[in-house]
Design an enzyme around this catalytic site. Structure first.
Site, mmCIF file in Angstrom:
data_model
loop_
_atom_site.group_PDB
_atom_site.id
_atom_site.type_symbol
_atom_site.label_atom_id
_atom_site.label_comp_id
_atom_site.label_asym_id
_atom_site.label_seq_id
_atom_site.Cartn_x
_atom_site.Cartn_y
_atom_site.Cartn_z
ATOM 1 N N TYR A 56 0.825 -1.204 0.000
ATOM 2 C CA TYR A 56 0.000 0.000 0.000
ATOM 3 C C TYR A 56 0.861 1.256 0.000
ATOM 4 O O TYR A 56 1.573 1.548 0.970
ATOM 5 C CB TYR A 56 -0.934 0.020 1.213
ATOM 6 N N HIS A 120 0.117 -11.958 0.740
ATOM 7 C CA HIS A 120 -0.753 -10.979 0.100
ATOM 8 C C HIS A 120 -1.104 -11.342 -1.344
ATOM 9 O O HIS A 120 -0.231 -11.459 -2.192
ATOM 10 C CB HIS A 120 -0.055 -9.610 0.135
#
Length: 310
Positions: A56, A120
């Protein structure tokens, strides 16, 4: 704030959790000071699970979050981060990279352990690499005490079925599959209960579909889904309501779903989301909106490598 058990971890998690992706300016450029205030406001009002990732903002979210949580006693929140995804198309689930990734995350987060570490978006990686290197890395990190629990995240529900068929996990993070337009995550409940796996539900707004705002150009949903959601938002507006409010209320009302992540870098918005989650849902409005969304119910979009889908 209400709390629920997260599988067999022993953790009591707030039904609404803080998704820190916004701190990385993923959706808009943020004011770092305001972002830090949003984290403090979330914890002050009872949110105790915070989720982030080095992906992110390309490490920005973890860095800003680290500055925010250094002022909060460590036992007041449950910290989750991820490893394996580092860019739009950059994935590495090798054991060595997972181990170094955590060390880098700990530095940015200014802590010596994380409560949960997730691989992820595993559907973009190699199945063999995830199973033969990624999962063993998580197991070793747990044994070393650098993480308390571990799991995987992804979009296709098949990724969880494939991994759980071969190994044990503490937690899974699923997104866009328990919301007003898609409740297919419920199909995974029998398996998660059998395996004692805790579920983290993310993106109750279906990455912006369930909102009066314009949907981002990059959104992978097809035109049929977009049109139906836009119709639902317009219906809510005509009735003086907000589709986003209804979506958050819907996501947190099912006791079988321990927690739902919402992402914002705004103190005002996180406070509003918490207030919404605590208010009773308008059952009549809900029935009308579900009817509007019925033609696209459980309709999703492809994600990842084909080996994970079959």
């Amino acid at each position: 704030m209400k709390y629920r058990k997260l599988g067999q971890t022993g953790l009591d998690v707030s039904i609404l959790s803080y998704g820190a992706s916004s701190l990385g300016s993923v959706f808009r450029n943020i004011n770092e000071s305001e972002g830090i205030k949003s984290v403090h406001a979330a914890v002050d009002q009872g949110i105790n699970l915070i989720d982030v990732s080095p992906y992110y903002g390309l490490t920005k979210a973890e860095t800003v979050l680290g500055r925010a949580i250094k002022d909060i006693p460590r036992d007041q929140f449950i910290l989750s981060t991820k490893a394996g995804r580092y860019g739009e198309k950059l994935f590495d689930f090798t054991k060595k990279r997972i181990m170094t990734s955590l060390e880098e995350s700990l530095g940015r987060l200014q802590t010596d352990y994380v409560d949960i570490l997730l691989l992820h978006d595993i559907e973009f990686g190699s199945y063999d690499q995830v199973m033969e290197e990624g999962i063993p890395a998580l197991q070793q990190l747990k044994a070393e005490g650098k993480i308390r629990f571990f799991g995987v995240s992804g979009l296709p529900l098949t990724v969880f079925e494939k991994v759980l068929a071969k190994t044990e996990l503490d937690v899974i993070l699923s997104y866009c599959h328990f919301s007003l337009n898609d409740t297919s995550l419920l199909s995974l409940l029998p398996l998660s209960e059998q395996k004692n796996v805790g579920i983290i539900n993310a993106s109750p707004l279906s990455m912006g579909l369930l909102s009066s705002r314009s949907v981002a150009d990059w959104h992978p949903a097809d035109q049929e889904i977009r049109t139906a959601c836009k119709k639902a938002a317009a219906f809510c507006e005509r009735n003086g309501e907000d589709l986003a409010k209804l979506a958050i209320q819907y996501a947190v009302q099912d006791k079988r779903i321990p927690t739902t992540l919402v992402s914002t870098a705004s103190k005002k918005n996180i406070t509003k989301n918490i207030k919404w989650a605590e208010e009773p849902i308008d059952q009549e409005l809900l029935a009308d909106v579900l009817e509007i969304l019925k033609p696209v119910h459980n309709k999703t979009w492809p994600s990842g490598n084909s080996e994970w889908i079959v």
